[in-house]
Design a protein around this motif. Structure first.
Motif, PDB file in Angstrom:
ATOM      1  N   ALA A  41      45.524  42.137  48.490  1.00  0.00           N
ATOM      2  CA  ALA A  41      44.224  42.773  48.738  1.00  0.00           C
ATOM      3  C   ALA A  41      43.884  43.757  47.618  1.00  0.00           C
ATOM      4  O   ALA A  41      42.744  43.810  47.153  1.00  0.00           O
ATOM      5  CB  ALA A  41      44.225  43.476  50.091  1.00  0.00           C
ATOM      6  N   LYS A  42      44.877  44.509  47.175  1.00  0.00           N
ATOM      7  CA  LYS A  42      44.646  45.452  46.075  1.00  0.00           C
ATOM      8  C   LYS A  42      44.348  44.693  44.783  1.00  0.00           C
ATOM      9  O   LYS A  42      43.453  45.071  44.019  1.00  0.00           O
ATOM     10  CB  LYS A  42      45.853  46.368  45.885  1.00  0.00           C
ATOM     11  CG  LYS A  42      45.656  47.361  44.768  1.00  0.00           C
ATOM     12  CD  LYS A  42      46.773  48.366  44.684  1.00  0.00           C
ATOM     13  CE  LYS A  42      46.474  49.274  43.516  1.00  0.00           C
ATOM     14  NZ  LYS A  42      46.785  50.642  43.745  1.00  0.00           N
ATOM     15  N   ARG A  43      45.089  43.604  44.529  1.00  0.00           N
ATOM     16  CA  ARG A  43      44.850  42.791  43.337  1.00  0.00           C
ATOM     17  C   ARG A  43      43.425  42.246  43.339  1.00  0.00           C
ATOM     18  O   ARG A  43      42.722  42.320  42.335  1.00  0.00           O
ATOM     19  CB  ARG A  43      45.852  41.641  43.260  1.00  0.00           C
ATOM     20  CG  ARG A  43      45.708  40.796  42.015  1.00  0.00           C
ATOM     21  CD  ARG A  43      46.702  39.634  41.943  1.00  0.00           C
ATOM     22  NE  ARG A  43      48.015  39.996  42.394  1.00  0.00           N
ATOM     23  CZ  ARG A  43      48.592  39.466  43.479  1.00  0.00           C
ATOM     24  NH1 ARG A  43      47.987  38.556  44.198  1.00  0.00           N
ATOM     25  NH2 ARG A  43      49.799  39.848  43.832  1.00  0.00           N
ATOM     26  N   ALA A  44      42.985  41.725  44.489  1.00  0.00           N
ATOM     27  CA  ALA A  44      41.633  41.166  44.595  1.00  0.00           C
ATOM     28  C   ALA A  44      40.582  42.246  44.358  1.00  0.00           C
ATOM     29  O   ALA A  44      39.578  42.006  43.685  1.00  0.00           O
ATOM     30  CB  ALA A  44      41.439  40.506  45.955  1.00  0.00           C
ATOM     31  N   ALA A  45      40.801  43.443  44.899  1.00  0.00           N
ATOM     32  CA  ALA A  45      39.845  44.538  44.707  1.00  0.00           C
ATOM     33  C   ALA A  45      39.774  44.946  43.237  1.00  0.00           C
ATOM     34  O   ALA A  45      38.681  45.171  42.702  1.00  0.00           O
ATOM     35  CB  ALA A  45      40.233  45.734  45.581  1.00  0.00           C
ATOM     36  N   LEU A  46      40.911  45.039  42.578  1.00  0.00           N
ATOM     37  CA  LEU A  46      40.929  45.395  41.155  1.00  0.00           C
ATOM     38  C   LEU A  46      40.251  44.321  40.309  1.00  0.00           C
ATOM     39  O   LEU A  46      39.496  44.627  39.386  1.00  0.00           O
ATOM     40  CB  LEU A  46      42.366  45.626  40.678  1.00  0.00           C
ATOM     41  CG  LEU A  46      43.007  46.920  41.155  1.00  0.00           C
ATOM     42  CD1 LEU A  46      44.521  46.869  40.996  1.00  0.00           C
ATOM     43  CD2 LEU A  46      42.424  48.108  40.404  1.00  0.00           C
ATOM     44  N   LEU A  47      40.513  43.052  40.631  1.00  0.00           N
ATOM     45  CA  LEU A  47      39.854  41.975  39.893  1.00  0.00           C
ATOM     46  C   LEU A  47      38.355  41.988  40.122  1.00  0.00           C
ATOM     47  O   LEU A  47      37.576  41.705  39.220  1.00  0.00           O
ATOM     48  CB  LEU A  47      40.452  40.619  40.266  1.00  0.00           C
ATOM     49  CG  LEU A  47      41.857  40.370  39.724  1.00  0.00           C
ATOM     50  CD1 LEU A  47      42.414  39.060  40.283  1.00  0.00           C
ATOM     51  CD2 LEU A  47      41.875  40.378  38.208  1.00  0.00           C
ATOM     52  N   SER A  48      37.937  42.345  41.325  1.00  0.00           N
ATOM     53  CA  SER A  48      36.509  42.454  41.621  1.00  0.00           C
ATOM     54  C   SER A  48      35.866  43.564  40.793  1.00  0.00           C
ATOM     55  O   SER A  48      34.731  43.426  40.340  1.00  0.00           O
ATOM     56  CB  SER A  48      36.307  42.714  43.112  1.00  0.00           C
ATOM     57  OG  SER A  48      34.941  42.781  43.419  1.00  0.00           O
TER      58      SER A  48
END
Length: 124
Positions: free
Chosen positions: A24-31
């Protein structure tokens, strides 16, 4: 704020995403770092979209046999205009360098990375 600030923010969010273990953190950072339709020119070829970059990070970067590993930015972000480049090192948990290279990124008008070109390895 300098001209390079949006470039540095996007690059550093991308690198943080490569090091994030929580999906979830990875997806938020990529976003934060990438446009939804980012074009990623990586060592395995061309792919399109944030999900493709996330899959590459999960499978190749974090799935490396020497894991846990991390990506480290090794240079400043050089951004003459909408293009930027930066040096990086992929290292094992003990700090031993496994691979290094230079990436070029294109920053969209909205501030996210819409193209990444990975140059892994030395040109020596």
């Amino acid at each position: 704020m300098t001209h390079d600030a949006p470039h540095v923010q996007a690059v550093d969010a991308f690198i943080a995403a490569t090091n994030a273990n929580d999906p979830a953190k990875r997806a938020a950072l990529l976003s934060d770092a990438l446009t939804a339709d980012v074009v990623f020119w990586g060592p395995l070829g061309r792919s399109v979209g944030r999900k493709a970059v996330e899959d590459f990070i999960t499978e190749v970067v974090q799935g490396h046999p020497a894991a846990p590993c991390r990506m480290v930015r090794t240079t400043r972000v050089d951004a003459p205009e909408e293009w930027a480049r930066f040096g990086w090192r992929y290292e094992a948990g003990d700090g031993h360098a496994l691979l290094s290279g230079t990436d070029m990124v294109h920053i969209s008008a909205a501030g996210g990375i819409d193209q990444i070109v990975v140059f892994a390895g030395s040109l020596d």
